[in-house]
Design an enzyme around this catalytic site. Sequence first.
Site, PDB file in Angstrom:
ATOM      1  N   GLY A 250       0.787  -1.421  -0.042  1.00  0.00           N
ATOM      2  CA  GLY A 250      -0.077   0.000  -0.100  1.00  0.00           C
ATOM      3  C   GLY A 250       0.695   1.329  -0.066  1.00  0.00           C
ATOM      4  O   GLY A 250       0.647   2.057  -0.665  1.00  0.00           O
ATOM      5  N   ASP A 251       2.005   1.289   0.756  1.00  0.00           N
ATOM      6  CA  ASP A 251       2.982   2.468   0.638  1.00  0.00           C
ATOM      7  C   ASP A 251       3.491   2.650  -0.590  1.00  0.00           C
ATOM      8  O   ASP A 251       3.654   3.673  -0.890  1.00  0.00           O
ATOM      9  CB  ASP A 251       3.822   2.115   1.720  1.00  0.00           C
ATOM     10  CG  ASP A 251       3.478   1.789   3.133  1.00  0.00           C
ATOM     11  OD1 ASP A 251       2.366   2.377   3.501  1.00  0.00           O
ATOM     12  OD2 ASP A 251       4.162   0.830   3.969  1.00  0.00           O
TER      13      ASP A 251
END
Length: 305
Positions: A250-251
């Site tokens: 996600g990052d």
Amino acid sequence: MIYTVTFNPSLDYIVTVDDLKIGEVNRTSEEFMFPGGKGINVSIVLKNLGTDSIALGFMAGFTGKEIERLLDEQNVHSDFIPVDEGISRINVKLRSHEETEVNGMGPAIKDKDIKTLYDKLDKLVSGDTLIISGSIPSVMPGTMYEDIMEHLEGRGIRIVVDATRDLLTNVLKFHPFMVKPNNHELGEIYGVKLTTKEETIPYAKKMQEAGAVNVLVSMGNNGALLVAEDGTVYQSDTPGGEVKNTVGAGDSMVAGFVDGYLRTGDYEKAFYEGLCTGSASAYSDFLATKDGVNFLLKKIGRETF
């Protein structure tokens, strides 16, 4: 310049024990140590994509110095605030028949340390991008996200927020440039279960109506979707590949989106770079590289960079 904030950086110690036996001495068959924390992951991936950033946050003790050293080794710029009491946390991820995590507490962050963070944030200028992500340590005010956004309001700084529940909903009134919930987090906020893109789009639009400029929703194996500033919806399945490690995916999507938008000013290109960057991390043991992202962009017929 791009800045990331990680309130509670960590050393992530990842070990594999082939046949873990509780209550006995076990030996590792594989082990790694990485600098950890959502903002730090974003900064590392940005650097892998060829874009500089400055990682902000708090550090303490020998572990804090090691986090700085490991980032320096990867040519990632950091400007951490030294904290007097405690040490930066060590997060242990134990892989065996099942995966177990034990996360440390982190240092004792004081009011003076928080003031120093604001002093650093005051150096940001119009056109800069600030990415705030991850949890807030219990020793800090639970309103830190909205406090920071209120403090910087009206300065022309793009602020990206990757957080959950109240941390996210409480900042919408400050019109963050982009927010990135996943479909489960978005559903939790609105009290529904979201599985498909068709189900998710109306709630992403609802979050945009509440104040977010852009809403990027990651959906794991189901891909991602973006409700862009002008209301256009972009959606795609994943490029396809063997998932090896979802930590930091996600990052990585945040990093790819920000990198793509700042390079091109094009939301469609930013969306697909974000999608492929998140996938490139998920399909590898480590975080995404530029080559890995371009391979996936080419695979789905999109322009490489």
